[in-house]
Design a protein around this motif. Structure first.
Motif, PDB file in Angstrom:
ATOM      1  N   ASP A  88     -21.095  13.704  -7.248  1.00  0.00           N
ATOM      2  CA  ASP A  88     -22.347  14.208  -6.679  1.00  0.00           C
ATOM      3  C   ASP A  88     -22.060  14.986  -5.396  1.00  0.00           C
ATOM      4  O   ASP A  88     -21.169  14.618  -4.618  1.00  0.00           O
ATOM      5  CB  ASP A  88     -23.309  13.050  -6.347  1.00  0.00           C
ATOM      6  CG  ASP A  88     -23.946  12.453  -7.596  1.00  0.00           C
ATOM      7  OD1 ASP A  88     -24.334  13.237  -8.476  1.00  0.00           O
ATOM      8  OD2 ASP A  88     -24.049  11.225  -7.671  1.00  0.00           O
ATOM      9  N   SER A  89     -22.798  16.046  -5.197  1.00  0.00           N
ATOM     10  CA  SER A  89     -22.768  16.802  -3.936  1.00  0.00           C
ATOM     11  C   SER A  89     -21.371  17.307  -3.581  1.00  0.00           C
ATOM     12  O   SER A  89     -20.914  17.188  -2.439  1.00  0.00           O
ATOM     13  CB  SER A  89     -23.321  15.952  -2.786  1.00  0.00           C
ATOM     14  OG  SER A  89     -24.637  15.525  -3.087  1.00  0.00           O
ATOM     15  N   SER A  91     -18.677  20.432  -2.952  1.00  0.00           N
ATOM     16  CA  SER A  91     -18.837  21.727  -2.291  1.00  0.00           C
ATOM     17  C   SER A  91     -17.638  22.609  -2.617  1.00  0.00           C
ATOM     18  O   SER A  91     -16.523  22.117  -2.773  1.00  0.00           O
ATOM     19  CB  SER A  91     -18.980  21.560  -0.777  1.00  0.00           C
ATOM     20  OG  SER A  91     -17.806  21.008  -0.209  1.00  0.00           O
ATOM     21  N   ASN A 106     -23.359  24.168 -10.251  1.00  0.00           N
ATOM     22  CA  ASN A 106     -23.803  22.784 -10.233  1.00  0.00           C
ATOM     23  C   ASN A 106     -22.874  21.955  -9.344  1.00  0.00           C
ATOM     24  O   ASN A 106     -21.702  21.773  -9.659  1.00  0.00           O
ATOM     25  CB  ASN A 106     -23.810  22.243 -11.668  1.00  0.00           C
ATOM     26  CG  ASN A 106     -24.316  20.809 -11.747  1.00  0.00           C
ATOM     27  OD1 ASN A 106     -24.808  20.263 -10.758  1.00  0.00           O
ATOM     28  ND2 ASN A 106     -24.194  20.207 -12.917  1.00  0.00           N
ATOM     29  N   ALA A 107     -23.400  21.437  -8.233  1.00  0.00           N
ATOM     30  CA  ALA A 107     -22.609  20.626  -7.309  1.00  0.00           C
ATOM     31  C   ALA A 107     -22.599  19.150  -7.689  1.00  0.00           C
ATOM     32  O   ALA A 107     -21.830  18.376  -7.127  1.00  0.00           O
ATOM     33  CB  ALA A 107     -23.136  20.789  -5.893  1.00  0.00           C
ATOM     34  N   SER A 108     -23.461  18.746  -8.626  1.00  0.00           N
ATOM     35  CA  SER A 108     -23.556  17.337  -9.027  1.00  0.00           C
ATOM     36  C   SER A 108     -23.509  17.223 -10.545  1.00  0.00           C
ATOM     37  O   SER A 108     -24.535  16.990 -11.199  1.00  0.00           O
ATOM     38  CB  SER A 108     -24.853  16.724  -8.484  1.00  0.00           C
ATOM     39  OG  SER A 108     -24.913  16.797  -7.081  1.00  0.00           O
ATOM     40  N   TRP A 151     -20.298  24.161 -13.325  1.00  0.00           N
ATOM     41  CA  TRP A 151     -20.064  23.387 -12.110  1.00  0.00           C
ATOM     42  C   TRP A 151     -19.293  24.227 -11.088  1.00  0.00           C
ATOM     43  O   TRP A 151     -18.572  25.169 -11.425  1.00  0.00           O
ATOM     44  CB  TRP A 151     -19.387  22.070 -12.441  1.00  0.00           C
ATOM     45  CG  TRP A 151     -17.901  21.948 -12.266  1.00  0.00           C
ATOM     46  CD1 TRP A 151     -16.926  22.495 -13.027  1.00  0.00           C
ATOM     47  CD2 TRP A 151     -17.246  21.163 -11.254  1.00  0.00           C
ATOM     48  NE1 TRP A 151     -15.690  22.107 -12.574  1.00  0.00           N
ATOM     49  CE2 TRP A 151     -15.858  21.299 -11.478  1.00  0.00           C
ATOM     50  CE3 TRP A 151     -17.670  20.367 -10.191  1.00  0.00           C
ATOM     51  CZ2 TRP A 151     -14.895  20.665 -10.685  1.00  0.00           C
ATOM     52  CZ3 TRP A 151     -16.721  19.733  -9.404  1.00  0.00           C
ATOM     53  CH2 TRP A 151     -15.367  19.880  -9.648  1.00  0.00           C
TER      54      TRP A 151
END
Length: 441
Positions: A88-89, A91, A106-108, A151
């Motif tokens: 999740d989250s 960067s 998509n960061a998560s 992602w």
């Protein structure tokens, strides 16, 4: 053909062909699959190298333990591997020289691992009291991670998929009342698929992020190795086992294909031949089994895996300008297990065990393809003699995995230039539920 012969033939066929039916894929130590014996799982695999689990499935860890089998035996196992590895989250940014801008996506991606059923089968035939022959079928190495095409770390990897199928004809011989030796030939099939995206806009158009091109590399190969072992029983009820499984070298050959190019540029990247070398590491183990009394036994296992063979992931393409290299720098690992078993009755046995499984890679080299970390095992199991010829075993393990992080820096130098800076944190756990049947004739 008598009923006994038909049943024996059917049990042998099931035992040695079941691994073909279900892909062996799991998130495990490196990309090793320890789930080859449910009776052994009950003690976190403590004592399996010394045959402490009491059936033919120990031959995967030490072929000499076949010498403990009497008559004819077939064992079929199936282990459900429930894996969670959540991201999740995360960067991601481009290299500073490309502006250091954020990479969209998509960061998560959530759970990037894949649940699976891992089967294994064993068959042992006693030629006489001293000489045994056998055959096993396993999936000893496997991995699937999948982040989805969109992602933010897609330039480092999207999907990693490795599956192996091992067939090992084996023989053991009792030299004297104290010593048994064994050996077999590993015949191994491996296939793999690797996917990732490239920032075609940055490398070819001068506009970072303007165009992504996804590549899919597939390949397969057959290889071979050996499995060796010895079993020593200095006094009745105490056994020491030594096992060794050699490395298996593969040259995976296949092709690479590209998607995402506009029609005007499609001819620039045609599908073409690709290959990659894969060496599954050798494993050496030593196990101890000791009967405290006629009900209670204690056991231990120590296993070394030569993961330092895995220094890089290199994919060679027909067009050398497209070659891909990811540095890995893995280290050798150790697995330590302690376990116990208790015969509640002559038919029912309870088991328990703990283990520590050392991770193979330091954080500076950890990649999203295999976000490797230490593991701590807690296992329980039970075996019940249903009839004179059928025994059933069950086991449950929870594998605790500390948080793992990926921190990759892109300064536009080296093999991974242009893939971007990536930071991600993984929260992982593994649950194993195993069921096993042993048939004796």
């Amino acid at each position: 053909m008598t009923l006994k012969t038909r049943l024996m033939t059917a049990a042998a066929a099931i035992a040695v062909t079941a691994p073909i039916a279900t892909a062996s894929t799991a998130f495990a130590a490196g990309f090793a699959l320890k789930e080859q014996s449910v009776s052994g799982q009950g003690t976190a695999y403590a004592g399996v190298t010394a045959g402490g689990n009491g059936d033919a499935s120990s031959m995967f860890y030490n072929p000499a333990t076949m010498g403990l089998v009497t008559g004819i035996e077939a064992v079929q196992t199936a282990t459900g591997v429930i894996v969670k590895s959540k991201v999740d989250s995360a960067s991601a940014t481009r290299a500073q020289r490309l502006g250091g801008t954020a990479i969209s996506g998509n960061a998560s991606p959530g759970d990037i691992a894949q649940d699976a059923i891992v089967p294994a089968g064993y068959f042992v035939y006693s030629i006489d009291d001293d000489l045994k022959v056998g055959l096993s079928a396993n999936g000893p190495w496997g991995l699937v991670t999948d982040y989805g095409d969109s992602w933010i770390g897609r330039y480092h990897g999207i999907r990693s998929d490795l599956r192996t199928y091992n067939f090992v004809p084996t023989v053991s011989y009792r030299i004297n009342p104290m010593i048994i030796i064994g050996g077999g030939v590993q015949i191994q099939y491996a296939k793999a698929k690797l996917s990732q995206s490239s920032d075609f806009g940055a490398s070819r158009l001068g506009r970072p992020g303007a165009l992504d091109v996804k590549s899919d590399v597939t390949g397969d190969d057959w290889g071979w190795g050996v499995s060796l072992g010895a079993l020593i029983e200095p006094v009745k009820g105490t056994r020491i086992g030594i096992g060794y499984r050699s490395a298996v070298k593969h040259s995976l050959t296949g092709n690479i294909s590209f998607t995402g190019l506009p029609a005007s540029l499609a001819g620039a990247l045609p599908s073409q031949a690709a290959n990659a070398d894969l060496i599954t590491p050798e494993i050496a183990s030593i196990g101890l089994y000791h009967e405290v009394n006629d009900r209670w036994a204690v056991m231990a296992d120590v296993q070394w895996t030569n993961w330092s063979r895995f220094k890089e992931l290199r994919v060679n393409i027909a067009n050398p300008a497209l070659n891909s290299l990811t540095e890995e720098h893995w280290k050798d690992t150790w697995y330590y297990a302690l376990g116990t078993s208790y015969k509640v009755t002559d038919k029912l046995t309870l088991r328990g065990g703990i283990a520590f499984d050392k991770g193979a890679v330091d954080v500076e080299y950890r990649t999203p393809r295999i976000p490797e970390q230490n593991r701590y095992w807690l296992s329980v199991g039970a075996g019940y003699q249903v009839t004179d010829s059928l025994r059933v075993d069950a086991a449950y393990s929870h594998v605790f995995v500390p948080k793992a992080s990926v921190n990759l820096t892109d300064d536009l130098t080296g093999a991974e230039a242009g893939r971007g800076n990536l930071t991600a944190e993984y929260k992982s756990s593994i649950d194993l539920i195993g069921l096993q049947a042993k048939f004796t004739f």
